[in-house]
Write an enzyme that holds these catalytic residues in place. Structure first.
Site, PDB file in Angstrom:
ATOM      1  N   ASP A 116      -7.988  -5.411  -0.574  1.00 26.25           N
ATOM      2  CA  ASP A 116      -8.397  -6.322  -1.644  1.00 26.25           C
ATOM      3  C   ASP A 116      -7.980  -7.766  -1.400  1.00 26.25           C
ATOM      4  OD1 ASP A 116      -9.648  -4.448  -3.335  1.00 26.25           O
ATOM      5  OD2 ASP A 116      -7.681  -3.648  -3.823  1.00 26.25           O
TER       6      ASP A 116
ATOM      7  N   HIS B 133       0.836  -1.203   0.000  1.00 23.79           N
ATOM      8  CA  HIS B 133       0.000   0.000   0.000  1.00 23.79           C
ATOM      9  C   HIS B 133       0.865   1.245   0.000  1.00 23.79           C
ATOM     10  CE1 HIS B 133      -3.200   2.807   0.966  1.00 23.79           C
ATOM     11  NE2 HIS B 133      -3.975   1.882   0.449  1.00 23.79           N
TER      12      HIS B 133
HETATM   13  N1  COA Z   1       4.125  -7.397  -4.916  1.00 22.78           N
HETATM   14  C1  COA Z   1       5.442  -7.363  -5.086  1.00 22.78           C
HETATM   15  N2  COA Z   1       6.188  -6.276  -4.862  1.00 22.78           N
HETATM   16  C2  COA Z   1       5.549  -5.178  -4.486  1.00 22.78           C
HETATM   17  C3  COA Z   1       4.168  -5.134  -4.295  1.00 22.78           C
HETATM   18  C4  COA Z   1       3.452  -6.307  -4.519  1.00 22.78           C
HETATM   19  N3  COA Z   1       2.131  -6.352  -4.357  1.00 22.78           N
HETATM   20  N4  COA Z   1       3.804  -3.910  -3.913  1.00 22.78           N
HETATM   21  C5  COA Z   1       4.913  -3.189  -3.861  1.00 22.78           C
HETATM   22  N5  COA Z   1       5.964  -3.946  -4.214  1.00 22.78           N
HETATM   23  C6  COA Z   1       7.375  -3.549  -4.260  1.00 22.78           C
HETATM   24  C7  COA Z   1       7.694  -2.909  -5.599  1.00 22.78           C
HETATM   25  O1  COA Z   1       8.079  -3.844  -6.548  1.00 22.78           O
HETATM   26  C8  COA Z   1       8.766  -1.954  -5.215  1.00 22.78           C
HETATM   27  O2  COA Z   1       9.940  -2.700  -5.007  1.00 22.78           O
HETATM   28  P1  COA Z   1      11.384  -2.157  -5.448  1.00 22.78           P
HETATM   29  O3  COA Z   1      11.549  -0.910  -4.637  1.00 22.78           O
HETATM   30  O4  COA Z   1      12.271  -3.260  -5.101  1.00 22.78           O
HETATM   31  O5  COA Z   1      11.263  -1.868  -6.920  1.00 22.78           O
HETATM   32  C9  COA Z   1       8.320  -1.453  -3.845  1.00 22.78           C
HETATM   33  O6  COA Z   1       7.564  -2.522  -3.286  1.00 22.78           O
HETATM   34  C10 COA Z   1       7.484  -0.202  -3.913  1.00 22.78           C
HETATM   35  O7  COA Z   1       6.359  -0.473  -4.742  1.00 22.78           O
HETATM   36  P2  COA Z   1       5.586   0.577  -5.595  1.00 22.78           P
HETATM   37  O8  COA Z   1       4.824  -0.116  -6.664  1.00 22.78           O
HETATM   38  O9  COA Z   1       6.488   1.695  -5.998  1.00 22.78           O
HETATM   39  O10 COA Z   1       4.583   1.122  -4.510  1.00 22.78           O
HETATM   40  P3  COA Z   1       3.409   2.126  -4.755  1.00 22.78           P
HETATM   41  O11 COA Z   1       3.212   2.878  -3.504  1.00 22.78           O
HETATM   42  O12 COA Z   1       3.622   2.911  -6.002  1.00 22.78           O
HETATM   43  O13 COA Z   1       2.165   1.176  -5.062  1.00 22.78           O
HETATM   44  C11 COA Z   1       0.487  -0.404  -4.707  1.00 22.78           C
HETATM   45  C12 COA Z   1       1.249   0.769  -4.105  1.00 22.78           C
HETATM   46  C13 COA Z   1      -0.682  -0.740  -3.790  1.00 22.78           C
HETATM   47  C14 COA Z   1      -0.082   0.017  -6.068  1.00 22.78           C
HETATM   48  C15 COA Z   1       1.423  -1.619  -4.853  1.00 22.78           C
HETATM   49  O14 COA Z   1       1.797  -2.060  -3.577  1.00 22.78           O
HETATM   50  C16 COA Z   1       0.811  -2.722  -5.677  1.00 22.78           C
HETATM   51  O15 COA Z   1       0.925  -2.705  -6.908  1.00 22.78           O
HETATM   52  N6  COA Z   1       0.145  -3.704  -5.014  1.00 22.78           N
HETATM   53  C17 COA Z   1      -0.541  -4.762  -5.752  1.00 22.78           C
HETATM   54  C18 COA Z   1      -1.843  -4.252  -6.319  1.00 22.78           C
HETATM   55  C19 COA Z   1      -2.867  -4.035  -5.247  1.00 22.78           C
HETATM   56  O16 COA Z   1      -3.059  -4.848  -4.377  1.00 22.78           O
HETATM   57  N7  COA Z   1      -3.579  -2.910  -5.342  1.00 22.78           N
HETATM   58  C20 COA Z   1      -4.632  -2.568  -4.422  1.00 22.78           C
HETATM   59  C21 COA Z   1      -4.272  -1.358  -3.632  1.00 22.78           C
HETATM   60  S1  COA Z   1      -5.439  -1.041  -2.354  1.00 22.78           S
END
Ligand code: COA
Length: 380
Positions: free
Chosen positions: A321, A270
């Site tokens: 989710d 998140h």
């Molecule tokens: N699975 C694997 N790695 C994840 C991850 C996940 N669900 N969520 C974050 N990460 C990792 C990223 O790969 C990144 O790693 P790195 O620094 O080694 O490259 C780091 O954690 C930061 O992730 P990032 O995508 O930049 O975080 P964000 O704040 O932009 O995104 C979310 C937040 C929620 C979009 C992200 O955690 C995600 O894509 N989760 C899965 C989708 C999801 O469940 N969405 C519902 C949100 S309520």
């Protein structure tokens, strides 16, 4: 960067607007691992309130009196029925709806269609916006249930005004009355999903509203935003993932492979919560109970294993989710309706954000750092 530009631009780009405070809001707040709606914790609201009451709270900045709640509930239930002409239109739209089409595509279009049936669509007064919000919030669940029933060639049950919105939604969706337990669980899910500070779809609601476009347009934008797998679309993908993994013995290998391929594990992580999402904690308990009831405890056990593995490997925790997927699945809800169901609840928050935006508006218009070519000559 020129001196003139540096007075306009900030030095750093906040990719994904991380940490940017885009507006002030009094609707909901995240403090550590606590989520509050208008100052009340979600834990207290889940225990003592209902989706109808929470919607009143989000829109009015206070809880209703008993007569106010009765009146508000009655209005919502009255508005749950769709106009007959719209029902006919939706049925014929579904005839040409592509097999690969997602119910979120249907919902986005159906909400646009609703605008044509709403007498207040272009009236931007506060009173008209509230009337539209009430109709949209009441009808969102009916649209989702209509999609499910009509695609199976079935009809929609009529609304029982003595029952809750949760009861009526499940009754329409399933074609049979829900148990008291399922009604309560679904109402809890509605309360938990109602609002979440400046989340991606609340932001797109506000962006669209900030051009002084109408509420139906703002909600249509929000539905498109919610659909994405990084936002509301994740709940559907969680169940797809669990089914793909298949058994406990495959969990570890699945995650290792996904992470080495830089793939995201859906329902995990998140932007704001770093010490856990309070909604996931409540949904986790519900998931444990419900998966056991349907004789599929392994779905919960696999979820817990993913949860623990992601914490140990990446320090990431489940979001709303993650466990909602197995809760909805256990209730017999089709997987492709999980994200539309998110909209059935989040519409209340989107409307609250639109009200707040209209009341103190300035158009959202950020800048982009230009990195492209310059000085090209046409024809050279
Ligand atoms: N699975 C694997 N790695 C994840 C991850 C996940 N669900 N969520 C974050 N990460 C990792 C990223 O790969 C990144 O790693 P790195 O620094 O080694 O490259 C780091 O954690 C930061 O992730 P990032 O995508 O930049 O975080 P964000 O704040 O932009 O995104 C979310 C937040 C929620 C979009 C992200 O955690 C995600 O894509 N989760 C899965 C989708 C999801 O469940 N969405 C519902 C949100 S309520």
């Amino acid at each position: 960067m020129s001196t003139t530009q540096s007075t306009i631009f900030r030095d750093a780009i906040d990719k994904g607007l991380e940490g940017v405070v885009a507006c002030s809001t009094a609707i909901s707040s995240i403090e550590g691992a606590t989520l509050n709606y208008r100052g009340y914790t979600i834990e207290e609201l889940v225990e003592k309130s209902t989706f109808e009451e929470v919607t009143f709270l989000l829109w009015n900045d206070r809880l209703p009196t008993r007569p106010e709640l009765q009146e508000f509930r009655a209005q919502l239930l009255k508005e749950m029925t769709l106009p007959t002409a719209l029902t006919d239109l939706l049925k014929s739209y579904l005839k040409s709806f592509p097999k690969s089409g997602h119910p979120m595509d249907f919902l986005r279009t159906a909400v646009s269609m609703l605008a044509a049936f709403d007498p207040d669509t272009s009236d931007m007064s506060e009173a008209a916006n509230r009337r539209k919000a009430l109709r949209l919030t009441a009808k969102m669940g009916t649209l989702v249930a209509a999609f499910e029933r009509f695609r199976k060639g079935q009809e929609l049950a009529s609304i029982d005004s003595n029952r809750s919105m949760a009861w009526n939604f499940l009754n329409m969706l399933m074609g049979k009355a829900p148990t008291a337990e399922h009604e309560k669980i679904f109402d809890t899910a509605l309360v938990l999903h109602a609002d979440h500070e400046i989340n991606c779809s609340a932001f797109s609601t506000r962006v669209t509203a900030s051009s002084l476009s109408d509420l139906h347009s703002a909600v249509t934008s929000a539905i498109g935003t919610l659909k994405g797998p990084l936002h509301g679309g994740a709940n559907e993908q969680v169940l797809v993932m669990l089914q793909k993994i298949g058994s406990m013995s495959n969990v570890e290998a699945f995650i290792t492979e996904a992470l080495s391929g830089k793939q995201k594990i859906m329902g995990i992580g998140h932007r704001v919560y770093k010490n856990g999402d309070p909604r996931a904690r409540i949904l986790r308990q519900m998931s444990q109970k419900l998966t056991a009831q349907i004789g599929k405890p392994e779905l919960y056990e696999m979820s817990v294993k993913i949860d623990e593995t992601m914490l140990s490997k990446k320090g990431l925790m489940p979001n709303v989710d993650f466990y909602s997927a197995t809760v909805y699945h256990s209730m017999g809800i089709p997987t492709d309706l999980f994200t539309p169901i998110f909209a059935v609840s989040r519409i209340s928050g989107w409307c609250a954000h639109a009200f707040e935006q209209y009341a103190n508006n300035r158009i959202y218009r950020p800048r982009g750092e230009y990195k492209g070519k310059t000085g090209l000559r046409y024809g050279a």
